[in-house]
Write a protein that holds these residues in place. Structure first.
Motif, short mmCIF file in Angstrom:
data_model
loop_
_atom_site.label_atom_id
_atom_site.label_comp_id
_atom_site.label_asym_id
_atom_site.label_seq_id
_atom_site.Cartn_x
_atom_site.Cartn_y
_atom_site.Cartn_z
N THR A 181 -29.41 36.22 15.65
CA THR A 181 -28.72 36.28 14.36
C THR A 181 -27.80 35.07 14.24
N MET A 182 -27.77 34.50 13.03
CA MET A 182 -26.89 33.38 12.71
C MET A 182 -26.44 33.60 11.28
N ILE A 183 -25.41 34.43 11.11
CA ILE A 183 -25.00 34.83 9.76
C ILE A 183 -23.57 34.36 9.49
N GLY A 184 -22.85 35.01 8.57
CA GLY A 184 -21.63 34.39 8.08
C GLY A 184 -20.34 34.81 8.73
N HIS A 185 -19.94 36.05 8.52
CA HIS A 185 -18.61 36.52 8.91
C HIS A 185 -18.72 37.73 9.84
N PRO A 186 -17.64 38.05 10.55
CA PRO A 186 -17.68 39.25 11.40
C PRO A 186 -18.10 40.51 10.64
N ASN B 167 -36.08 48.45 20.47
CA ASN B 167 -36.72 49.10 21.59
C ASN B 167 -35.94 48.81 22.86
N PRO B 168 -36.00 49.68 23.87
CA PRO B 168 -35.30 49.42 25.14
C PRO B 168 -35.67 48.05 25.71
N ASN B 169 -34.68 47.41 26.33
CA ASN B 169 -34.82 46.12 27.00
C ASN B 169 -34.98 44.93 26.04
N THR B 170 -34.75 45.18 24.75
CA THR B 170 -34.67 44.06 23.80
C THR B 170 -33.33 43.35 24.00
N VAL B 171 -33.32 42.04 23.77
CA VAL B 171 -32.10 41.25 23.91
C VAL B 171 -31.66 40.74 22.54
N LEU B 172 -30.42 40.98 22.20
CA LEU B 172 -29.80 40.45 20.98
C LEU B 172 -29.01 39.19 21.32
N ILE B 173 -29.16 38.15 20.53
CA ILE B 173 -28.35 36.94 20.69
C ILE B 173 -27.68 36.66 19.35
N ASP B 174 -26.37 36.75 19.31
CA ASP B 174 -25.64 36.48 18.08
C ASP B 174 -25.02 35.09 18.16
N HIS B 175 -25.53 34.17 17.32
CA HIS B 175 -24.99 32.81 17.27
C HIS B 175 -23.87 32.67 16.26
N THR B 176 -23.58 33.72 15.51
CA THR B 176 -22.50 33.67 14.52
C THR B 176 -21.16 33.47 15.21
N ALA C 280 -25.86 48.41 25.32
CA ALA C 280 -26.08 49.00 26.65
C ALA C 280 -26.40 50.49 26.54
N GLU C 281 -25.77 51.17 25.58
CA GLU C 281 -26.05 52.60 25.40
C GLU C 281 -27.50 52.84 24.99
N ARG C 282 -28.11 51.85 24.39
CA ARG C 282 -29.51 51.95 23.98
C ARG C 282 -30.44 51.29 24.99
N ARG C 283 -29.90 50.95 26.16
CA ARG C 283 -30.66 50.28 27.22
C ARG C 283 -31.19 48.92 26.73
N CYS C 284 -30.36 48.25 25.93
CA CYS C 284 -30.65 46.90 25.46
C CYS C 284 -29.55 45.97 25.96
N HIS C 285 -29.67 44.71 25.60
CA HIS C 285 -28.72 43.70 26.08
C HIS C 285 -28.26 42.84 24.91
N SER C 286 -27.01 42.41 24.98
CA SER C 286 -26.43 41.59 23.91
C SER C 286 -25.71 40.40 24.50
N PHE D 252 -22.17 28.48 23.68
CA PHE D 252 -21.18 29.16 24.52
C PHE D 252 -21.61 30.63 24.66
N ALA D 253 -22.03 31.03 25.84
CA ALA D 253 -22.63 32.35 26.01
C ALA D 253 -21.72 33.31 26.76
N GLY D 254 -21.59 34.52 26.19
CA GLY D 254 -20.88 35.60 26.85
C GLY D 254 -21.79 36.81 26.98
#
Length: 299
Positions: free
Chosen positions: A75-80, A96-105, A120-126, A146-148
């Motif tokens: 995701t690369m969107i506008g505001h919080p 789906n489980p084990n999907t990874v979200l990357i937020d570039h916003t 994490a509650e959905r067995r995914c990663h962010s 810059f990754a967290g």
């Protein structure tokens, strides 16, 4: 075969979803397509996706459909507030489980931590992974990222992130966003200083391009000067990053820390917004300094 984490990323089977195809996001998604990845995009206005579709992207009917059919979602969107609505309330429930979200916003560290815990509650990663480098860096794959989040997940993402730029792992969830805020504090000061230097040089009768050439190799030189100096002189205020977003980013940095300079930079960019220039690039702050001095040129 699945391309979900922790299976190795492979252009032939790792399915990429992308939301946010503005100046930055569109260029970043195009690089992944050019690198051979299968990219599905969602656009509220499908006509804006024509260029990416011509490169080979597919179009999702909804964010939920995109989430359900992707192994990695960018995701690369506008505001919080947009991140909360799109990522937290729309994408996450459909992953789906084990999907990874990357937020570039560029968003709030606390929101990044909330998204991480909810994933994490959905067995995914962010991973919160805001970027710096403007439209040029996005097009050329030279962004600072810059990754967290979880270190192993960030390392797993490296084949994707390497297409976009150079990733630095900053630590736990939210640390990527904190790094971006610190970056914006530094960039804001550089842009204001460069603007004032150019205005002073002009008032002193110096040829502005000679001024830039003279100082760029010394202590005054900066990435901001290389990216934006010529644009300021040439009145090129097309946006890599909107001035209104700089106001947002600096505002997030002013809570709980005394930063006199950042407070001043924020007022300079807020003046751009007040003057109707919020959708211009951040290099347009030179217009504020010119206006203060009664020098504003057309454009």
């Amino acid at each position: 075969m699945s391309g979900h984490y922790p299976d190795p990323i492979d252009p032939t089977r790792t399915r990429i979803g992308w939301i946010g195809i503005g100046v930055m996001g569109g260029a970043m998604a195009a690089r992944l397509i050019s690198a051979g990845f299968s990219v599905c995009i969602y656009a509220r206005t499908p006509s804006k996706a024509a260029h990416l579709i011509s490169l080979g992207a597919s179009l999702a009917a909804s964010p939920a459909d995109l989430a359900a059919s992707s192994d990695v979602v960018f995701t690369m969107i506008g505001h919080p507030s947009d991140v909360r609505a799109v990522v937290l309330h729309t994408l996450l429930p459909s992953l789906n489980p084990n999907t990874v979200l990357i937020d570039h916003t560029s968003s709030h560290p606390a929101l990044a931590r909330l998204i991480h815990d909810s994933a994490a509650e959905r067995r995914c990663h962010s991973v919160d992974a805001p970027v710096s480098g403007g439209d040029v860096g996005a097009r050329e794959g030279r962004l600072a990222i810059f990754a967290g989040g979880e270190g192993p997940v960030v390392r797993w993402l490296k084949p994707l992130l390497d297409v976009l730029g150079r990733v630095s792992y900053m630590g736990s969830a939210g640390k990527g966003q904190s790094c971006k805020i610190a970056n914006q504090i530094s960039v804001g000061g550089n842009l204001v200083g460069l603007s004032e230097g150019l205005v002073f040089a002009g008032k002193a009768g110096l040829e502005k391009r000679k001024f830039l050439e003279a100082v760029r190799g010394g202590a005054a030189g900066s990435a901001a000067m290389e990216l934006f100096g010529e644009r300021m002189i040439g009145r090129d205020f097309r946006a890599g990053g909107f001035a209104e977003y700089m106001v947002k980013d600096l505002g997030m940095g002013l809570g709980g820390v005394v930063l006199p300079g950042a407070a001043l930079w924020k007022e300079m960019f807020a003046a751009m917004v007040a003057n109707g220039d919020g959708k211009l690039g951040t290099q347009g702050v030179v217009k504020v300094i010119e206006r203060i001095n009664g020098l504003e040129l057309e454009g």
